[in-house]
Design a protein around this motif. Structure first.
Motif, PDB file in Angstrom:
ATOM      1  N   ARG A 195       0.756  -1.245  -0.043  1.00 24.16           N
ATOM      2  CA  ARG A 195       0.039  -0.007  -0.035  1.00 24.16           C
ATOM      3  C   ARG A 195       0.914   1.084  -0.003  1.00 24.16           C
ATOM      4  NH1 ARG A 195      -3.609  -2.947   3.217  1.00 24.16           N
ATOM      5  NH2 ARG A 195      -2.482  -2.012   5.250  1.00 24.16           N
ATOM      6  N   VAL A 196       1.859   1.319   0.847  1.00 26.09           N
ATOM      7  CA  VAL A 196       2.632   2.544   1.134  1.00 26.09           C
ATOM      8  C   VAL A 196       3.461   2.861  -0.215  1.00 26.09           C
ATOM      9  CG1 VAL A 196       4.832   1.585   2.225  1.00 26.09           C
ATOM     10  CG2 VAL A 196       3.851   4.143   2.612  1.00 26.09           C
ATOM     11  N   THR A 197       3.905   1.498  -0.752  1.00 24.57           N
ATOM     12  CA  THR A 197       4.740   1.583  -2.065  1.00 24.57           C
ATOM     13  C   THR A 197       3.924   2.281  -3.158  1.00 24.57           C
ATOM     14  OG1 THR A 197       6.075  -0.090  -1.261  1.00 24.57           O
ATOM     15  CG2 THR A 197       6.254   0.426  -3.618  1.00 24.57           C
ATOM     16  N   HIS A 198       2.791   1.768  -3.225  1.00 25.31           N
ATOM     17  CA  HIS A 198       2.000   2.241  -4.372  1.00 25.31           C
ATOM     18  C   HIS A 198       1.626   3.687  -4.237  1.00 25.31           C
ATOM     19  CE1 HIS A 198      -1.577   2.314  -7.057  1.00 25.31           C
ATOM     20  NE2 HIS A 198      -2.353   2.848  -6.393  1.00 25.31           N
ATOM     21  N   ARG A 199       1.579   4.266  -3.129  1.00 23.88           N
ATOM     22  CA  ARG A 199       1.240   5.419  -2.685  1.00 23.88           C
ATOM     23  C   ARG A 199       2.565   6.402  -3.178  1.00 23.88           C
ATOM     24  NH1 ARG A 199      -0.009   5.924   2.934  1.00 23.88           N
ATOM     25  NH2 ARG A 199      -0.039   8.070   2.593  1.00 23.88           N
ATOM     26  N   LYS A 216       2.634   6.715  -6.871  1.00 25.59           N
ATOM     27  CA  LYS A 216       1.667   7.309  -7.529  1.00 25.59           C
ATOM     28  C   LYS A 216       1.995   9.088  -7.572  1.00 25.59           C
ATOM     29  CE  LYS A 216      -3.332   7.890  -7.226  1.00 25.59           C
ATOM     30  NZ  LYS A 216      -4.592   7.480  -6.518  1.00 25.59           N
ATOM     31  N   ALA A 217       2.490   9.348  -6.168  1.00 29.99           N
ATOM     32  CA  ALA A 217       2.890  10.655  -5.766  1.00 29.99           C
ATOM     33  C   ALA A 217       4.271  10.949  -6.800  1.00 29.99           C
ATOM     34  CB  ALA A 217       3.182  10.934  -4.490  1.00 29.99           C
ATOM     35  N   GLN A 225       1.436  14.615  -1.454  1.00 29.00           N
ATOM     36  CA  GLN A 225       1.023  13.077  -1.254  1.00 29.00           C
ATOM     37  C   GLN A 225       2.371  12.244  -1.114  1.00 29.00           C
ATOM     38  OE1 GLN A 225       0.049  14.980  -4.255  1.00 29.00           O
ATOM     39  NE2 GLN A 225      -2.328  15.083  -3.811  1.00 29.00           N
ATOM     40  N   GLU A 268       3.281  12.596   2.667  1.00 33.41           N
ATOM     41  CA  GLU A 268       2.274  11.859   3.412  1.00 33.41           C
ATOM     42  C   GLU A 268       2.828  10.357   3.262  1.00 33.41           C
ATOM     43  OE1 GLU A 268      -1.801  12.272   2.488  1.00 33.41           O
ATOM     44  OE2 GLU A 268      -1.701  14.642   2.846  1.00 33.41           O
ATOM     45  N   ALA A 269       3.255   9.957   2.306  1.00 35.35           N
ATOM     46  CA  ALA A 269       3.682   8.308   1.923  1.00 35.35           C
ATOM     47  C   ALA A 269       4.721   8.180   2.573  1.00 35.35           C
ATOM     48  CB  ALA A 269       3.635   8.119   0.357  1.00 35.35           C
ATOM     49  N   ASP A 285       4.393   7.831   6.318  1.00 36.77           N
ATOM     50  CA  ASP A 285       3.683   6.217   6.564  1.00 36.77           C
ATOM     51  C   ASP A 285       4.820   5.406   6.325  1.00 36.77           C
ATOM     52  OD1 ASP A 285       1.413   7.461   7.453  1.00 36.77           O
ATOM     53  OD2 ASP A 285       0.490   7.147   5.357  1.00 36.77           O
ATOM     54  N   ASN A 286       5.607   5.378   5.331  1.00 39.04           N
ATOM     55  CA  ASN A 286       6.847   4.486   5.067  1.00 39.04           C
ATOM     56  C   ASN A 286       7.701   4.649   6.285  1.00 39.04           C
ATOM     57  OD1 ASN A 286       7.892   2.535   3.077  1.00 39.04           O
ATOM     58  ND2 ASN A 286       9.641   4.051   3.087  1.00 39.04           N
TER      59      ASN A 286
END
Length: 125
Positions: free
Chosen positions: A31-35, A38-39, A49, A52-53, A56-57
């Motif tokens: 999930r975090v890698t996808h974010r 994407k950012a 974004q 934020e990612a 979280d990472n």
């Protein structure tokens, strides 16, 4: 040995955690890698974004570092050291990204290598 190689080795060498725990780890990292991806693709407009990612990472890697530092952790010492190194690398490189001195690609590569190690039969998402 680079961070990508160490990341792949860190999770492909052992299967001491349960499949449920491995699946949870896989899903969190995915999930975090996808974010992050994407950012990053958005470039400058995606910076909020990305921040934020990255946050979280960092939290995720901090949790990994705490977990492997626990004396009750049953992973082999060498693997624990590799994971701790990756957590340190992630923390330091994230600071460089936020300061505008580095790109996010190495962080994504480390996470992807961990995903491959957690799911050796299938490709990482």
């Amino acid at each position: 040995m680079n961070a990508h190689t160490m990341a792949h080795r860190a999770y492909s060498q052992t299967a001491t955690t349960t499949k449920t725990d491995r699946r949870k780890e896989y899903e969190m990292i995915a999930r975090v890698t996808h974010r992050l991806r994407k950012a990053a693709v958005k470039g400058k407009p995606g910076f909020p974004q990305l921040v934020e990612a990255l946050y979280d990472n960092r939290r995720l890697w901090t949790a990994f570092a705490v977990d492997i530092s626990d004396s009750q952790n049953r992973l082999p010492d060498g693997l624990r050291a590799q994971i701790f190194y990756l957590a340190e690398f992630t923390q330091a490189h994230t600071s460089r990204i936020l300061a505008g001195k580095a790109g996010v690609k190495p962080i994504i590569e480390v996470n992807m290598a961990i995903l491959k190690g957690l799911n050796p039969q299938g490709a990482a998402t």
